[in-house]
Design an enzyme around this catalytic site. Structure first.
Site, PDB file in Angstrom:
ATOM      1  N   HIS A   1      -1.006   7.064   0.715  1.00 15.42           N
ATOM      2  CA  HIS A   1      -0.726   7.384   2.110  1.00 15.42           C
ATOM      3  C   HIS A   1      -0.953   8.867   2.379  1.00 15.42           C
ATOM      4  O   HIS A   1      -0.865   9.702   1.467  1.00 15.42           O
ATOM      5  CB  HIS A   1       0.728   7.061   2.466  1.00 15.42           C
ATOM      6  CG  HIS A   1       1.130   5.647   2.212  1.00 15.42           C
ATOM      7  ND1 HIS A   1       0.776   4.603   3.045  1.00 15.42           N
ATOM      8  CD2 HIS A   1       1.858   5.090   1.202  1.00 15.42           C
ATOM      9  CE1 HIS A   1       1.274   3.468   2.568  1.00 15.42           C
ATOM     10  NE2 HIS A   1       1.931   3.742   1.450  1.00 15.42           N
TER      11      HIS A   1
ATOM     12  N   ASP B   1       0.465   4.526  -4.855  1.00 21.79           N
ATOM     13  CA  ASP B   1       1.491   4.419  -3.813  1.00 21.79           C
ATOM     14  C   ASP B   1       2.026   5.798  -3.426  1.00 21.79           C
ATOM     15  O   ASP B   1       3.113   5.912  -2.852  1.00 21.79           O
ATOM     16  CB  ASP B   1       2.633   3.498  -4.251  1.00 21.79           C
ATOM     17  CG  ASP B   1       3.528   3.067  -3.095  1.00 21.79           C
ATOM     18  OD1 ASP B   1       3.056   3.081  -1.954  1.00 21.79           O
ATOM     19  OD2 ASP B   1       4.706   2.746  -3.338  1.00 21.79           O
TER      20      ASP B   1
END
Length: 341
Positions: A42, A257
């Protein structure tokens, strides 16, 4: 004069469960194949440039594209899939900015809704988006209705996008029929967020294997730190991930992640997560499929690999990391490695 006028935008206070990234991730010992991909990461903010959505359910620390790029250079990853986070909602400017900086070495996963126009979807596709995410986790949003899902499918028709499902293991058997009914390829995030306390033959784990056997469903063997009940080095979750890789080596992908939000405790060492790949995919042929071939197929990467994302020359400031107290500090391990802009 206000404080923000004197010193610029005031940083948002992060939510509980959004710690700073690990302050000094180790340099991985595992040698990754050329073209290895972080298939789930992200970019957050910076909030002063890309504000967080007013309706968000959590607030992260800023984790801008430069920070992600520096981490990938440190870990030996040359491609990545940036997943739009619910904290940015359906304002995809932060994702588009990262994709533009990636020089073709990044792909994106978007958050598409009923209000998203076909023109916006086509803009996202041109920028490198190759998937849409459906969040079924209650702490992120109310699960989408079938009408909402159908509206999303209508917007992305004929683009070949992947449907990416974020679902808890306990709910996986209940959505299995939906997964089977979705057109095209489907990828399940983070080992299905299964509950390992329920055992390796729980209904959730059986659903994962049965879905893999359909030939249209892929599983991200990311998030071992989220799934493990033992803590680092997450042996219980690594064992499950390895069993899925061995079961369907052609339909698994992996990601860091990063920067690890909505977790319990401190953020994991991303260098350790990379080193665990030796145990998750001990067969070199399986490792190459997991890290290079599978993400290239799933997210439509080109055949060539260049170094523009994490080794190119740019005018960006030197890469930095975030310490446990949330402050930036120079990381000498990343010295000289700059990111393309």
């Amino acid at each position: 004069m206000t404080d923000s006028a004197l010193h610029g935008p005031v940083a948002a206070v992060p939510s509980p469960g959004c710690p700073p990234p690990h302050p000094a991730p180790r340099a991985p010992g595992v040698r990754l194949p050329e073209g290895s991909c972080d298939a789930h990461c992200h970019v957050f903010g910076p909030a002063g440039v890309f504000p967080y959505a007013a309706e968000r359910t959590f607030t992260p620390l800023d984790a801008p594209k430069e920070q992600l790029c520096a981490l990938h250079a440190h870990l030996g990853l040359s491609r990545a899939v940036v997943v739009q986070s619910s904290c940015h909602g359906r304002d995809h400017r932060v994702l588009l900015d990262a994709l533009a900086a990636g020089g073709g070495r990044l792909r994106g996963v978007a958050l598409v809704g009923e209000a998203t126009s076909r023109a916006e979807v086509e803009e996202l596709h041109r920028a490198g988006v190759r998937g849409f995410r459906l969040n079924f986790l209650p702490h992120l949003r109310t699960p989408p209705t079938r009408a909402e899902i159908d509206a999303v499918l209508d917007r992305v028709t004929d683009l070949g996008w992947v449907a990416q499902l974020h679902v808890r293991g306990v709910d996986l058997p209940a959505v299995e029929d939906l997964v089977r009914a979705l057109p095209g390829r489907v990828v399940v995030d983070h080992i299905g967020r299964v509950d390992l306390d329920a055992g390796r033959e729980s209904p959730a784990v059986r659903s994962l294997r049965e879905l893999l056997d359909t030939g249209d469903v892929w599983v991200k063997v990311s998030g071992v730190d989220r799934v493990s009940r033992q803590g680092p080095p997450y042996a219980d979750a690594v064992e499950l991930a390895a069993s899925l890789v061995a079961h369907a080596p052609e339909r698994v992908v992996w990601g860091t992640d990063y920067p690890h939000v909505n977790i319990v405790g401190e953020a994991p060492d991303d260098g350790l997560l990379v080193d665990l790949l030796e145990r998750i995919a001990p067969d070199p042929a399986h490792l190459r499929r997991l890290m290079v071939d599978n993400p290239a197929e799933l997210f439509d990467f080109g055949p060539s690999v260049d170094s523009s994302w994490n080794n190119g020359v740019s005018d960006l400031s030197p890469p930095t990391s975030v310490g446990r107290d949330g402050r930036y500090f120079d990381d000498s391990s990343l010295e000289g490695k700059k990111c393309r802009q």
